[in-house]
Design a protein around this motif. Structure first.
Motif, PDB file in Angstrom:
ATOM      1  N   VAL A  28      24.903  33.822  29.755  1.00 53.37           N
ATOM      2  CA  VAL A  28      26.126  33.500  30.499  1.00 53.37           C
ATOM      3  C   VAL A  28      25.974  32.165  31.220  1.00 53.37           C
ATOM      4  O   VAL A  28      26.901  31.338  31.229  1.00 53.37           O
ATOM      5  N   THR A  29      24.813  31.911  31.793  1.00 50.67           N
ATOM      6  CA  THR A  29      24.582  30.659  32.513  1.00 50.67           C
ATOM      7  C   THR A  29      24.667  29.465  31.565  1.00 50.67           C
ATOM      8  O   THR A  29      25.298  28.439  31.876  1.00 50.67           O
ATOM      9  N   ALA A  30      24.050  29.589  30.379  1.00 48.31           N
ATOM     10  CA  ALA A  30      24.084  28.492  29.410  1.00 48.31           C
ATOM     11  C   ALA A  30      25.492  28.267  28.872  1.00 48.31           C
ATOM     12  O   ALA A  30      25.946  27.120  28.741  1.00 48.31           O
ATOM     13  N   GLN A  31      26.188  29.348  28.561  1.00 46.52           N
ATOM     14  CA  GLN A  31      27.552  29.212  28.054  1.00 46.52           C
ATOM     15  C   GLN A  31      28.479  28.597  29.094  1.00 46.52           C
ATOM     16  O   GLN A  31      29.329  27.764  28.777  1.00 46.52           O
ATOM     17  N   ALA A  32      28.321  29.038  30.337  1.00 43.91           N
ATOM     18  CA  ALA A  32      29.171  28.517  31.413  1.00 43.91           C
ATOM     19  C   ALA A  32      28.981  27.013  31.581  1.00 43.91           C
ATOM     20  O   ALA A  32      29.939  26.275  31.846  1.00 43.91           O
ATOM     21  N   ALA A  33      27.746  26.551  31.414  1.00 42.12           N
ATOM     22  CA  ALA A  33      27.472  25.121  31.536  1.00 42.12           C
ATOM     23  C   ALA A  33      28.047  24.345  30.348  1.00 42.12           C
ATOM     24  O   ALA A  33      28.563  23.234  30.510  1.00 42.12           O
ATOM     25  N   SER A  34      27.973  24.924  29.150  1.00 49.00           N
ATOM     26  CA  SER A  34      28.446  24.237  27.950  1.00 49.00           C
ATOM     27  C   SER A  34      29.963  24.288  27.800  1.00 49.00           C
ATOM     28  O   SER A  34      30.555  23.382  27.200  1.00 49.00           O
ATOM     29  N   CYS A  35      30.571  25.341  28.331  1.00 50.56           N
ATOM     30  CA  CYS A  35      32.004  25.588  28.125  1.00 50.56           C
ATOM     31  C   CYS A  35      32.675  25.832  29.481  1.00 50.56           C
ATOM     32  O   CYS A  35      32.821  26.989  29.907  1.00 50.56           O
ATOM     33  N   PRO A  36      33.088  24.788  30.171  1.00 52.70           N
ATOM     34  CA  PRO A  36      33.573  24.935  31.550  1.00 52.70           C
ATOM     35  C   PRO A  36      34.806  25.804  31.712  1.00 52.70           C
ATOM     36  O   PRO A  36      35.053  26.310  32.812  1.00 52.70           O
ATOM     37  N   ASN A  37      35.572  26.006  30.653  1.00 55.26           N
ATOM     38  CA  ASN A  37      36.798  26.800  30.768  1.00 55.26           C
ATOM     39  C   ASN A  37      36.668  28.215  30.210  1.00 55.26           C
ATOM     40  O   ASN A  37      37.635  28.976  30.223  1.00 55.26           O
ATOM     41  N   GLN A  38      35.486  28.543  29.729  1.00 51.03           N
ATOM     42  CA  GLN A  38      35.293  29.861  29.121  1.00 51.03           C
ATOM     43  C   GLN A  38      35.132  30.939  30.188  1.00 51.03           C
ATOM     44  O   GLN A  38      34.532  30.724  31.234  1.00 51.03           O
ATOM     45  N   LYS A  39      35.706  32.117  29.896  1.00 46.61           N
ATOM     46  CA  LYS A  39      35.525  33.290  30.746  1.00 46.61           C
ATOM     47  C   LYS A  39      34.735  34.345  29.977  1.00 46.61           C
ATOM     48  O   LYS A  39      34.587  34.268  28.756  1.00 46.61           O
ATOM     49  N   PHE A  40      34.263  35.335  30.712  1.00 45.77           N
ATOM     50  CA  PHE A  40      33.353  36.318  30.141  1.00 45.77           C
ATOM     51  C   PHE A  40      33.848  37.738  30.387  1.00 45.77           C
ATOM     52  O   PHE A  40      34.378  38.052  31.464  1.00 45.77           O
ATOM     53  N   ILE A  41      33.674  38.587  29.377  1.00 44.31           N
ATOM     54  CA  ILE A  41      33.857  40.025  29.518  1.00 44.31           C
ATOM     55  C   ILE A  41      32.507  40.655  29.218  1.00 44.31           C
ATOM     56  O   ILE A  41      31.942  40.441  28.135  1.00 44.31           O
ATOM     57  N   LEU A  42      31.968  41.409  30.162  1.00 48.90           N
ATOM     58  CA  LEU A  42      30.663  42.040  29.996  1.00 48.90           C
ATOM     59  C   LEU A  42      30.862  43.507  29.641  1.00 48.90           C
ATOM     60  O   LEU A  42      31.595  44.229  30.324  1.00 48.90           O
ATOM     61  N   VAL A  43      30.202  43.940  28.576  1.00 55.06           N
ATOM     62  CA  VAL A  43      30.309  45.311  28.093  1.00 55.06           C
ATOM     63  C   VAL A  43      28.914  45.936  28.108  1.00 55.06           C
ATOM     64  O   VAL A  43      27.957  45.337  27.593  1.00 55.06           O
ATOM     65  N   GLY A  44      28.794  47.125  28.680  1.00 52.63           N
ATOM     66  CA  GLY A  44      27.501  47.797  28.694  1.00 52.63           C
ATOM     67  C   GLY A  44      27.657  49.286  28.456  1.00 52.63           C
ATOM     68  O   GLY A  44      28.482  49.937  29.102  1.00 52.63           O
ATOM     69  N   TYR A  45      26.880  49.808  27.529  1.00 52.51           N
ATOM     70  CA  TYR A  45      26.895  51.235  27.216  1.00 52.51           C
ATOM     71  C   TYR A  45      25.516  51.836  27.459  1.00 52.51           C
ATOM     72  O   TYR A  45      24.511  51.331  26.960  1.00 52.51           O
ATOM     73  N   SER A  46      25.463  52.901  28.261  1.00 57.56           N
ATOM     74  CA  SER A  46      24.231  53.629  28.520  1.00 57.56           C
ATOM     75  C   SER A  46      23.180  52.667  29.096  1.00 57.56           C
ATOM     76  O   SER A  46      23.418  52.058  30.134  1.00 57.56           O
ATOM     77  N   GLN A  47      22.027  52.490  28.451  1.00 58.49           N
ATOM     78  CA  GLN A  47      21.059  51.530  28.978  1.00 58.49           C
ATOM     79  C   GLN A  47      21.679  50.136  29.104  1.00 58.49           C
ATOM     80  O   GLN A  47      21.331  49.378  30.013  1.00 58.49           O
ATOM     81  N   GLY A  48      22.606  49.812  28.230  1.00 56.11           N
ATOM     82  CA  GLY A  48      23.287  48.525  28.329  1.00 56.11           C
ATOM     83  C   GLY A  48      24.072  48.378  29.615  1.00 56.11           C
ATOM     84  O   GLY A  48      24.239  47.263  30.126  1.00 56.11           O
ATOM     85  N   ALA A  49      24.588  49.496  30.152  1.00 55.14           N
ATOM     86  CA  ALA A  49      25.258  49.432  31.457  1.00 55.14           C
ATOM     87  C   ALA A  49      24.249  49.094  32.548  1.00 55.14           C
ATOM     88  O   ALA A  49      24.565  48.350  33.488  1.00 55.14           O
ATOM     89  N   ASN A  50      23.014  49.617  32.428  1.00 54.43           N
ATOM     90  CA  ASN A  50      21.963  49.217  33.368  1.00 54.43           C
ATOM     91  C   ASN A  50      21.733  47.713  33.323  1.00 54.43           C
ATOM     92  O   ASN A  50      21.523  47.061  34.353  1.00 54.43           O
ATOM     93  N   VAL A  51      21.746  47.154  32.121  1.00 59.37           N
ATOM     94  CA  VAL A  51      21.553  45.712  31.951  1.00 59.37           C
ATOM     95  C   VAL A  51      22.636  44.930  32.696  1.00 59.37           C
ATOM     96  O   VAL A  51      22.351  43.975  33.424  1.00 59.37           O
ATOM     97  N   VAL A  52      23.886  45.354  32.525  1.00 60.82           N
ATOM     98  CA  VAL A  52      24.991  44.684  33.213  1.00 60.82           C
ATOM     99  C   VAL A  52      24.872  44.882  34.727  1.00 60.82           C
ATOM    100  O   VAL A  52      25.053  43.933  35.504  1.00 60.82           O
ATOM    101  N   ASP A  53      24.573  46.112  35.150  1.00 59.15           N
ATOM    102  CA  ASP A  53      24.410  46.384  36.586  1.00 59.15           C
ATOM    103  C   ASP A  53      23.408  45.417  37.213  1.00 59.15           C
ATOM    104  O   ASP A  53      23.688  44.780  38.237  1.00 59.15           O
ATOM    105  N   ASN A  54      22.233  45.320  36.609  1.00 56.89           N
ATOM    106  CA  ASN A  54      21.206  44.427  37.145  1.00 56.89           C
ATOM    107  C   ASN A  54      21.695  42.982  37.205  1.00 56.89           C
ATOM    108  O   ASN A  54      21.416  42.255  38.173  1.00 56.89           O
ATOM    109  N   SER A  55      22.424  42.579  36.180  1.00 61.58           N
ATOM    110  CA  SER A  55      22.842  41.182  36.078  1.00 61.58           C
ATOM    111  C   SER A  55      23.852  40.784  37.144  1.00 61.58           C
ATOM    112  O   SER A  55      24.015  39.592  37.431  1.00 61.58           O
ATOM    113  N   ILE A  56      24.533  41.776  37.725  1.00 58.26           N
ATOM    114  CA  ILE A  56      25.483  41.470  38.807  1.00 58.26           C
ATOM    115  C   ILE A  56      24.922  41.870  40.169  1.00 58.26           C
ATOM    116  O   ILE A  56      25.643  41.881  41.170  1.00 58.26           O
ATOM    117  N   GLY A  57      23.631  42.222  40.211  1.00 59.85           N
ATOM    118  CA  GLY A  57      22.975  42.484  41.486  1.00 59.85           C
ATOM    119  C   GLY A  57      22.989  43.919  41.951  1.00 59.85           C
ATOM    120  O   GLY A  57      22.667  44.199  43.109  1.00 59.85           O
TER     121      GLY A  57
END
Length: 223
Positions: A107-136
């Motif tokens: 996300v950090t690299a994409q945000a720097a390369s694409c200033p107008n891009q937005k993000f949708i984060l999807v997490g399922y099961s352990q993947g939800a843990n990944v998203v949780d950690n990434s937002i603090g």
């Protein structure tokens, strides 16, 4: 809120049961991380998906793939890219934390390369843990969770349009997404799901593909 599990049959059901039974029992399935992807083009929306433990599919057979398809059908007039978080998605210690690092780096690299891009984060099961950690929101102590390694920088937070979480293990230990991202988060836990809600219906944890359109409609209201 109640959700009805989808009916799955044959080899799909067998494969899905094997995935989640392994998680619930603390088994030893190890799935190799996907190969690193080249930098994505600058589209309107980048859908970043963290699959569940042992889950096959480009973005995740049970959740990520159907949700991405629903997003493209629901959100008209926007261009899309997708990124499968590169992590083991296994029960080995540190798996979720590896995903945490990769998601934030992407996300950090994409945000720097694409200033107008937005993000949708999807997490399922352990993947939800990944998203949780990434937002603090730490998943340490949750099933297949781990400590936070990195968080999305504050300057990028407004560009994270929506978080779509399914079968989120931190809910079983009394945690939720709060703070900055709360109003942008859809966090679904099906009745009886043993991973997020302490139930005993393993099929409930396999049902979230049936909520793909609901998730896409939620995200459409945020982009």
């Amino acid at each position: 809120m109640r959700f009805s599990p989808r009916v799955v049959t044959g080899r799909r059901l067998t494969a899905k049961l094997a995935i989640v039974t392994c998680v619930a029992a603390g088994g030893g399935i190890v799935v190799s991380a996907a190969p690193a992807s080249a930098a994505a083009p600058c589209t309107d929306l980048d859908v970043v998906s963290a699959r569940g433990t042992g889950e096959p599919g480009t973005l995740g057979w049970i959740v990520g793939d159907p949700v991405f398809s629903a997003l493209k059908s629901t959100i008209r007039g926007k261009t899309f890219t997708s990124y499968p978080v590169n992590y083991p998605a296994s029960v080995i210690p540190g798996s979720a934390s590896q995903g945490n690092t990769d998601l934030v780096n992407h996300v950090t690299a994409q945000a720097a390369s694409c200033p107008n891009q937005k993000f949708i984060l999807v997490g399922y099961s352990q993947g939800a843990n990944v998203v949780d950690n990434s937002i603090g929101i730490s998943s340490d102590g949750a099933l297949v969770g781990g400590p936070i390694t990195k968080t999305i920088p504050a300057s990028i937070q407004p560009r994270v349009a929506a978080l779509l979480l399914f079968g989120n293990p931190i809910r079983a230990i009394g945690r939720r997404v709060t703070g900055t991202y709360q109003s942008r988060t859809l966090d679904l836990c099906a009745d009886g799901d043993p991973i997020c809600g302490g139930g005993a219906n393993i099929l409930a944890h396999l049902s979230y593909g049936g909520n793909a359109n609901q998730a896409a409609t939620f995200a459409a209201g945020k982009v």
